[in-house]
Write an enzyme that holds these catalytic residues in place. Structure first.
Site: not given
Lengths: 384, 384
Positions: A320, A267
């Protein structure tokens, strides 16, 4: 040194930060991603782990729009506004019907929201429009799904909340309180996240003085990308391909050797475990126990491989990855994962646009020229 | 000092540049705005004033997409591809028919392009799609106009070029070579302009790995704003309100005293006369001689007032001011000005997206938190 680039009152070459990493593009009080400490703060100063147990999606959206959590009366008013706004306009219904039933659900959402929000003259973004656009997303998502399956579209129910209505309109039967709770938690956790690409898109569009529907339609387009909202689908697809706990190690090793990226890891902002992923991981144990075991083993192996390859990188599991497991537990079809993300994030998009109205200034960055310097004259067609 | 903001590997508070002014967001070889010297350079290193006399819109789009001007054979191929792509799909035609005929033409364009480009699975942006999306814009713009007037929609003609087809589909009669030339010149001049807000929107959407239609749909939404593509309409409306050369001085003085902004003046990047405005000003003398006289006097008075109020500011006439006069000479209805801008700029949007594919990195800036620090726990609904 005076550089040749698209903004001229600076007399040095500014550093180019690809992807605008670390470049501040706005001041905001809607949400704050404190990546160093693994904290996500929502409007009012609430940590996401404190908010998720006490607020549902409607309350969270109210918070992002208004700056405080609603009391019972304010929440009831919002629920009533959303109930009315869940109905598709004739234009939107017609636009959706015109599309091939097998159209990508995000393309259907983009087109139908564009029709739903079309107006005769330019409107300034308002809270009323934010509520209306947010309310109608599940209606479109569920209708797109049922059209693709060739079954009749179902209208929303006035007695159900936002999360429950999405499940009701998808399935045509009243969902269990447990499934509604899991979905609602997901919707709360994903409702805003600083200047992510889709929210930034909405703010750029708003900066020209455009309308709220245009902002939301643009944001849907940005969310669709696999590096953004499309990541849940990729994570779930990876888990499907691995298939069984025993396959995790060889599958991941092979993928790593073939330089394929692990879906659901890495990320831009967090340097620690994503606080949303932490909550969803816990939820996944109850929501999808079988897939949880496969996912937990996959995470373990992925983090080991990634750490061995790049010990300097903070390769944490992203939201996610665990969101895809929780939504599987809710029995959301994976083709709709990105649309369910949009169902949540539209609250953040609209809150950011409304906030930006207070000090509207067109977002128009500079660029570095990497083409040839002028000098050559173009030839007319006859001489080319 | 370690700051709390959305990207944490920097240990100082970065300067916040509202509107990303002067912040480099991309390297590009599509176009360069050299604001200090009043130069606009198109791909290949061509100055706009050298290109406009030798290339029409199709040639310019080819240049922006491919890096060189087409020869006769390449141009013929492009013209044939565009001819085929001018047809609306059944989905797009159906989506447009579903909208109220009086819908803002930009909302119709946004919705119809979204339907025209909808697909079953995610596609990577391609040159073929760029050509198709660019080709179909005039079809939608003209159909939107004729629907609003309640008259029958007209199909494109295979023997006409892009500019001529727009006029043909709007009016149903073959336009004069002169009018086609004026419109074509406008389309060439406006086809690209660095990282303006709509092009930047397209690049942000592309950065997530999304499809080209999503990029174009988002860019249309950004262009719609009055601080961007909507400025031509505002300039023309101002000239309509002034009405007569004798009214210019009192009207502008009054507007200035009432702190109303003069439409068509001021630009983020240029510090000298916009080179496109210069070309369009010249064209306007022939294209719209009456409106030219009113506009020239308005410009004179505006620049005088603005200079007296802010001698330090480079308050130059912007491209929208003279473009609105030229498009009036072409007899484009002013409700379509922003759509005609989109007809041109879609070439630049798609060229930028295709260029960005070579080094795709998600555009995700940081933000400065202006909300309260976390600490307070949110109350559950019962206690609020």
């Amino acid at each position: 040194m005076v550089a040749l680039y698209g903004s001229v009152h600076l007399s040095f070459v500014p550093e180019f930060s690809p992807g605008l990493e670390g470049v501040v593009a706005a001041e905001t009080a809607v949400s704050e991603v404190d990546g160093a400490n693994g904290r996500l703060i929502y409007r009012g100063g609430y940590l996401i782990e404190d908010l998720a147990p006490v607020a549902n999606f409607e309350e969270t959206a109210y918070l992002l729009w208004n700056g405080q959590l609603p009391n019972k009366i304010a929440l009831e008013t919002l629920r009533r506004q959303m109930t009315i706004a869940r109905r598709l306009s004739d234009s939107a219904r017609g636009a959706m019907s015109a599309l091939d039933a097998q159209t990508d659900a995000m393309d259907t959402l983009r087109t139908t929201i564009s029709a739903q929000g079309a107006t005769k003259t330019l409107t300034t973004p308002s809270l009323e429009e934010a509520i209306a656009l947010t309310a109608v997303v599940p209606t479109i998502v569920a209708a797109a799904h049922r059209r693709a399956k060739g079954i009749e579209v179902i209208a929303a129910r006035e007695d159900l909340g936002h999360a429950a209505n999405l499940l009701w309109m998808l399935e045509g039967k009243e969902p269990s309180a447990e499934r509604v709770h899991w979905l609602d938690t997901y919707l709360v956790l994903l409702a805003d996240h600083g200047l992510n690409a889709s929210t930034f898109t909405a703010r750029v569009i708003a900066s020209t003085g455009s309308d709220l529907t245009s902002c939301v339609v643009g944001a849907i387009g940005a969310l669709k990308g696999p590096a953004h909202g499309g990541a849940m689908y990729a994570a779930r697809t990876m888990l499907d391909k691995i298939g069984h706990v025993d396959n995790v190690e060889p599958w991941m090793q092979k993928a790593h050797e073939e330089h394929r990226r692990f879906a659901g890891f890495g990320h831009r902002v967090y340097r620690t475990y994503d606080p949303r992923a932490k909550i969803l991981r816990e939820l996944a144990q109850t929501a999808a126990p079988d897939l949880y075991r496969l996912a937990a083993r996959t995470e373990e192996v992925a983090l080991k491989i990634l750490h061995e390859a790049h010990p300097e990188r903070p390769n944490a599991t992203n939201v996610d990855f665990w969101a895809s497991v929780v939504l599987t537990g809710v029995a959301i079809p994976k083709e709709l994962f990105t649309c369910v993300f949009a169902t949540s994030r539209v609250a953040g998009w609209t809150a950011h646009v409304l906030e930006s109205l207070a000090d509207l200034r067109i977002i128009r960055p500079a660029s570095l020229w990497k083409g040839p310097q002028p000098g050559i004259k173009p030839l007319p067609l006859a001489d080319r």
